[in-house]
Design a protein around this motif. Sequence first.
Motif, PDB file in Angstrom:
ATOM      1  N   LEU A  51       0.831  -1.209   0.000  1.00  0.00           N
ATOM      2  CA  LEU A  51       0.000   0.000   0.000  1.00  0.00           C
ATOM      3  C   LEU A  51       0.864   1.257   0.000  1.00  0.00           C
ATOM      4  O   LEU A  51       0.554   2.238  -0.681  1.00  0.00           O
ATOM      5  CB  LEU A  51      -0.948   0.002   1.196  1.00  0.00           C
ATOM      6  N   LYS A  52       1.947   1.233   0.740  1.00  0.00           N
ATOM      7  CA  LYS A  52       2.861   2.378   0.757  1.00  0.00           C
ATOM      8  C   LYS A  52       3.471   2.595  -0.625  1.00  0.00           C
ATOM      9  O   LYS A  52       3.551   3.727  -1.113  1.00  0.00           O
ATOM     10  CB  LYS A  52       3.978   2.150   1.778  1.00  0.00           C
ATOM     11  N   LEU A  53       3.905   1.507  -1.254  1.00  0.00           N
ATOM     12  CA  LEU A  53       4.499   1.619  -2.587  1.00  0.00           C
ATOM     13  C   LEU A  53       3.491   2.147  -3.600  1.00  0.00           C
ATOM     14  O   LEU A  53       3.810   3.024  -4.402  1.00  0.00           O
ATOM     15  CB  LEU A  53       5.050   0.264  -3.041  1.00  0.00           C
ATOM     16  N   GLN A  54       2.273   1.636  -3.543  1.00  0.00           N
ATOM     17  CA  GLN A  54       1.241   2.091  -4.468  1.00  0.00           C
ATOM     18  C   GLN A  54       0.917   3.567  -4.237  1.00  0.00           C
ATOM     19  O   GLN A  54       0.695   4.317  -5.192  1.00  0.00           O
ATOM     20  CB  GLN A  54      -0.022   1.230  -4.339  1.00  0.00           C
ATOM     21  N   THR A  55       0.921   3.997  -2.985  1.00  0.00           N
ATOM     22  CA  THR A  55       0.669   5.404  -2.668  1.00  0.00           C
ATOM     23  C   THR A  55       1.751   6.295  -3.277  1.00  0.00           C
ATOM     24  O   THR A  55       1.451   7.329  -3.879  1.00  0.00           O
ATOM     25  CB  THR A  55       0.585   5.611  -1.142  1.00  0.00           C
ATOM     26  N   LEU A  56       3.000   5.897  -3.134  1.00  0.00           N
ATOM     27  CA  LEU A  56       4.097   6.667  -3.737  1.00  0.00           C
ATOM     28  C   LEU A  56       3.942   6.737  -5.255  1.00  0.00           C
ATOM     29  O   LEU A  56       4.206   7.773  -5.869  1.00  0.00           O
ATOM     30  CB  LEU A  56       5.449   6.045  -3.377  1.00  0.00           C
ATOM     31  N   TYR A  57       3.505   5.657  -5.858  1.00  0.00           N
ATOM     32  CA  TYR A  57       3.318   5.597  -7.309  1.00  0.00           C
ATOM     33  C   TYR A  57       2.182   6.519  -7.752  1.00  0.00           C
ATOM     34  O   TYR A  57       2.341   7.294  -8.693  1.00  0.00           O
ATOM     35  CB  TYR A  57       3.033   4.140  -7.692  1.00  0.00           C
ATOM     36  N   ILE A  58       1.068   6.466  -7.058  1.00  0.00           N
ATOM     37  CA  ILE A  58      -0.092   7.307  -7.403  1.00  0.00           C
ATOM     38  C   ILE A  58       0.241   8.784  -7.246  1.00  0.00           C
ATOM     39  O   ILE A  58      -0.222   9.624  -8.012  1.00  0.00           O
ATOM     40  CB  ILE A  58      -1.314   6.922  -6.544  1.00  0.00           C
ATOM     41  N   LYS A  59       1.067   9.111  -6.245  1.00  0.00           N
ATOM     42  CA  LYS A  59       1.447  10.504  -6.002  1.00  0.00           C
ATOM     43  C   LYS A  59       2.628  10.947  -6.872  1.00  0.00           C
ATOM     44  O   LYS A  59       3.179  12.025  -6.666  1.00  0.00           O
ATOM     45  CB  LYS A  59       1.801  10.693  -4.524  1.00  0.00           C
ATOM     46  N   ILE A 111      -2.714  -3.063  -7.248  1.00  0.00           N
ATOM     47  CA  ILE A 111      -1.316  -2.679  -7.039  1.00  0.00           C
ATOM     48  C   ILE A 111      -0.668  -2.627  -8.415  1.00  0.00           C
ATOM     49  O   ILE A 111      -0.285  -3.647  -8.986  1.00  0.00           O
ATOM     50  CB  ILE A 111      -0.587  -3.673  -6.107  1.00  0.00           C
ATOM     51  N   THR A 112      -0.543  -1.413  -8.943  1.00  0.00           N
ATOM     52  CA  THR A 112      -0.097  -1.234 -10.328  1.00  0.00           C
ATOM     53  C   THR A 112       1.332  -0.718 -10.465  1.00  0.00           C
ATOM     54  O   THR A 112       1.834  -0.614 -11.583  1.00  0.00           O
ATOM     55  CB  THR A 112      -1.058  -0.294 -11.077  1.00  0.00           C
ATOM     56  N   ILE A 113       1.974  -0.394  -9.366  1.00  0.00           N
ATOM     57  CA  ILE A 113       3.360   0.046  -9.453  1.00  0.00           C
ATOM     58  C   ILE A 113       4.221  -1.110  -9.970  1.00  0.00           C
ATOM     59  O   ILE A 113       4.072  -2.247  -9.515  1.00  0.00           O
ATOM     60  CB  ILE A 113       3.890   0.571  -8.089  1.00  0.00           C
TER      61      ILE A 113
END
Length: 151
Positions: free
Chosen positions: A93-101, A141-143
């Motif tokens: 979730l943290k990785l995906q958040t960084l990717y979305i942002k 999870i798309t990153i």
Amino acid sequence: MRIAISSHHFGDKAVSSEDSEPILSALKDAEFEISQGSATRLRKVILGLLFNLGWSDKTRIDSSNDITITSMKGDIALCLQTGNVSRFYADILKLQTLYIKDKASSAIYILPTKNAALRMGSNIVNFERFVEELNLYKHTITIPILIIGVE
């Protein structure tokens, strides 16, 4: 150490070989005995390797809180997990958040293989389970993630 590699959403292409090869080489060259209770020592060894390769210390995913990932280098996020299997859900979730942002374009995730995790203790996160479960969440999870299992 021996390593296993998998790719989520073309992480093996998104993470350049210039960034991945030094990590893979350092992990392959590292001598470490996997044994009962060695998770913390394994983490320290890998963190030392990463630091020597120019990766940052803990990095906040947002300036408004203290939620962190293991490291970043440029726009590549990195998580190292040697603990309880339940922790990898927070990591993705943290990785995906960084990717979305738009703070990360891709990620590297390092964790023990199933065989290594079984030797280290009970309920330890493992490469095979992580890869399998990431496939379940491929639309969420798309990153792009390069996944590295160590043993």
